[in-house]
Design a protein around this motif. Structure first.
Motif, PDB file in Angstrom:
ATOM      1  N   ASP A 197       0.816  -1.211   0.000  1.00 49.92           N
ATOM      2  CA  ASP A 197       0.000   0.000   0.000  1.00 49.92           C
ATOM      3  C   ASP A 197       0.853   1.267   0.000  1.00 49.92           C
ATOM      4  OD1 ASP A 197      -2.342  -1.479   0.027  1.00 49.92           O
ATOM      5  OD2 ASP A 197      -2.435  -1.531   2.223  1.00 49.92           O
ATOM      6  N   ALA A 198       2.055   1.131   0.607  1.00 48.06           N
ATOM      7  CA  ALA A 198       2.928   2.296   0.740  1.00 48.06           C
ATOM      8  C   ALA A 198       4.355   1.816   0.941  1.00 48.06           C
ATOM      9  CB  ALA A 198       2.484   3.143   1.933  1.00 48.06           C
ATOM     10  N   VAL A 199       5.299   2.742   0.923  1.00 51.66           N
ATOM     11  CA  VAL A 199       6.679   2.398   1.249  1.00 51.66           C
ATOM     12  C   VAL A 199       6.710   1.876   2.686  1.00 51.66           C
ATOM     13  CG1 VAL A 199       9.004   3.310   1.584  1.00 51.66           C
ATOM     14  CG2 VAL A 199       7.601   4.140  -0.307  1.00 51.66           C
ATOM     15  N   PRO A 200       7.377   0.756   2.940  1.00 53.51           N
ATOM     16  CA  PRO A 200       7.394   0.216   4.307  1.00 53.51           C
ATOM     17  C   PRO A 200       7.967   1.211   5.311  1.00 53.51           C
ATOM     18  CG  PRO A 200       8.295  -1.363   2.738  1.00 53.51           C
ATOM     19  CD  PRO A 200       8.138  -0.068   1.999  1.00 53.51           C
ATOM     20  N   ALA A 201       7.471   1.137   6.533  1.00 52.11           N
ATOM     21  CA  ALA A 201       7.967   2.016   7.589  1.00 52.11           C
ATOM     22  C   ALA A 201       9.389   1.654   8.001  1.00 52.11           C
ATOM     23  CB  ALA A 201       7.036   1.950   8.799  1.00 52.11           C
ATOM     24  N   GLY A 202       9.767   0.384   7.818  1.00 48.86           N
ATOM     25  CA  GLY A 202      11.110  -0.081   8.153  1.00 48.86           C
ATOM     26  C   GLY A 202      11.597  -1.063   7.106  1.00 48.86           C
ATOM     27  N   ASP A 203      12.825  -1.509   7.270  1.00 49.58           N
ATOM     28  CA  ASP A 203      13.374  -2.496   6.347  1.00 49.58           C
ATOM     29  C   ASP A 203      12.584  -3.796   6.411  1.00 49.58           C
ATOM     30  OD1 ASP A 203      15.310  -0.656   5.713  1.00 49.58           O
ATOM     31  OD2 ASP A 203      16.873  -1.587   6.937  1.00 49.58           O
ATOM     32  N   LEU A 204      12.595  -4.533   5.311  1.00 53.48           N
ATOM     33  CA  LEU A 204      11.964  -5.842   5.235  1.00 53.48           C
ATOM     34  C   LEU A 204      13.056  -6.916   5.249  1.00 53.48           C
ATOM     35  CD1 LEU A 204       9.244  -5.144   2.506  1.00 53.48           C
ATOM     36  CD2 LEU A 204       9.118  -4.800   4.985  1.00 53.48           C
ATOM     37  N   ASP A 205      12.641  -8.174   5.255  1.00 54.56           N
ATOM     38  CA  ASP A 205      13.575  -9.290   5.245  1.00 54.56           C
ATOM     39  C   ASP A 205      13.122 -10.349   4.254  1.00 54.56           C
ATOM     40  OD1 ASP A 205      15.598  -8.844   7.495  1.00 54.56           O
ATOM     41  OD2 ASP A 205      13.708  -8.541   8.561  1.00 54.56           O
ATOM     42  N   LEU A 206      14.083 -10.930   3.550  1.00 56.02           N
ATOM     43  CA  LEU A 206      13.827 -12.077   2.692  1.00 56.02           C
ATOM     44  C   LEU A 206      14.095 -13.346   3.480  1.00 56.02           C
ATOM     45  CD1 LEU A 206      13.371 -13.344  -0.202  1.00 56.02           C
ATOM     46  CD2 LEU A 206      15.870 -13.333  -0.378  1.00 56.02           C
TER      47      LEU A 206
ATOM     48  N   LEU B 189      18.520 -19.167   4.213  1.00 55.04           N
ATOM     49  CA  LEU B 189      19.127 -17.883   3.880  1.00 55.04           C
ATOM     50  C   LEU B 189      18.121 -16.781   4.169  1.00 55.04           C
ATOM     51  CD1 LEU B 189      20.269 -20.146   1.742  1.00 55.04           C
ATOM     52  CD2 LEU B 189      21.381 -18.152   0.730  1.00 55.04           C
ATOM     53  N   GLU B 190      18.498 -15.873   5.039  1.00 57.00           N
ATOM     54  CA  GLU B 190      17.643 -14.740   5.377  1.00 57.00           C
ATOM     55  C   GLU B 190      18.474 -13.471   5.266  1.00 57.00           C
ATOM     56  OE1 GLU B 190      14.617 -17.249   8.266  1.00 57.00           O
ATOM     57  OE2 GLU B 190      15.576 -15.455   9.082  1.00 57.00           O
ATOM     58  N   ARG B 191      17.943 -12.499   4.541  1.00 52.83           N
ATOM     59  CA  ARG B 191      18.697 -11.285   4.243  1.00 52.83           C
ATOM     60  C   ARG B 191      17.822 -10.053   4.433  1.00 52.83           C
ATOM     61  NH1 ARG B 191      21.911 -14.811   4.077  1.00 52.83           N
ATOM     62  NH2 ARG B 191      23.669 -15.093   2.647  1.00 52.83           N
ATOM     63  N   PRO B 192      18.390  -8.943   4.949  1.00 46.57           N
ATOM     64  CA  PRO B 192      17.633  -7.694   5.039  1.00 46.57           C
ATOM     65  C   PRO B 192      17.447  -7.072   3.666  1.00 46.57           C
ATOM     66  CG  PRO B 192      19.899  -7.344   5.730  1.00 46.57           C
ATOM     67  CD  PRO B 192      19.744  -8.828   5.533  1.00 46.57           C
TER      68      PRO B 192
END
Length: 274
Positions: A174-183, A237-240
């Motif tokens: 809906d919008a730019v995320p408020a914080g970083d996301l993670d894969l 594997l998890e990455r910011p």
């Protein structure tokens, strides 16, 4: 009687689902049969968690919520005599973003199985005709058992045309995320000798190259890494993903397999924090 020397300089690091321990080997004058590794959680007593002939041990199967454990190692010589325990070290395995975060979009169940995906468990030879333009998956519209292949082949795979392959994973914000996301990219297996690497991009911007650990080369035929004695070798594997990569509307996370052979998916998803 000469005392058996204890291992020295025990150190550890936490990973997803595992803890890696290293120490200084005892002198060569000691006929070592093995090292015995012990762990304790909280106020519990130490329990044997493994044996190794090397000054290195990986304690696996620890789950995906961080737990603090205390480790110590004992030398066992060829006659069965044991050393005093090494000085203890406390290590906490990492907490997965699939536990700490909130799912934004995902495909798969993060359950150690790939049976919910197309062509699973052993029809990789059908990839060229089923996915002639590779995988292009839209969260909320596409269907896992039709639109997401259980394998992502690489240029080393003759059965897939000996060329680069990709997956595109699309989802709306809906919008730019408020914080970083993670894969969160979990595998049930990968090729044993040439797992290779892939380029991770978000909305056309390269984020990094992901290098995959060697698997067991069984995941092209078997879809379950969880049953007792399973030969598969899962990887996590998890990455910011910086918030600046994303925008309102449709976003695309892309993985281009341009080195090595296939990887076999457990699940693929994007998570918010908190």
């Amino acid at each position: 009687m000469k005392r058996v020397p204890a291992p020295a300089h025990l150190r550890g690091s936490g990973q997803l689902g595992a803890v890696t321990l290293d120490w200084t080997a005892v002198p060569w004058s000691t006929m070592v049969d093995h090292y015995a590794v012990y762990a304790a959680t909280g106020g519990s007593s130490y329990e044997l968690v493994g044996k190794t002939v090397y000054p290195h041990f990986v304690h696996r199967g620890l789950g995906f919520s961080g737990v603090r454990r205390t480790y110590r190692v004992v030398t066992v010589d060829a006659a069965g005599a044991t050393s005093a325990p090494s000085p203890a070290v406390a290590v906490t395995n990492l907490t997965s973003v699939t536990v700490s975060g909130r799912p934004i979009a995902r495909v798969g169940q993060y359950d150690g199985k790939g049976s919910e995906f197309a062509l699973s468990p052993n029809h990789s030879a059908d990839y060229p005709k089923t996915f002639p333009a590779d995988v292009d998956y839209t969260y909320g519209t596409s269907v896992p058992n039709q639109d997401w292949c259980y394998l992502l082949p690489g240029p080393s795979d003759k059965w897939a045309g000996s060329k680069n392959h990709r997956v595109r994973f699309r989802f709306d914000l809906d919008a730019v995320p408020a914080g970083d996301l993670d894969l969160a990219l979990w595998l049930i297996d990968s090729h044993a000798t040439i797992p290779g690497s892939a380029v991770l991009s978000v909305n056309g911007r390269e984020v990094e190259r992901l290098t995959f650990p060697a698997g067991a080369t069984k995941g092209s035929l078997i879809a379950d890494s969880t049953y007792p004695g399973s030969p598969l070798k899962p990887a996590y594997l998890e990455r910011p993903l910086p918030r600046s990569l994303f925008g309102p509307g449709q976003n695309t996370v892309e993985l281009v397999k341009d080195q090595g052979s296939w990887i076999a998916f457990d699940a693929f998803g994007v998570y918010g924090r908190g």
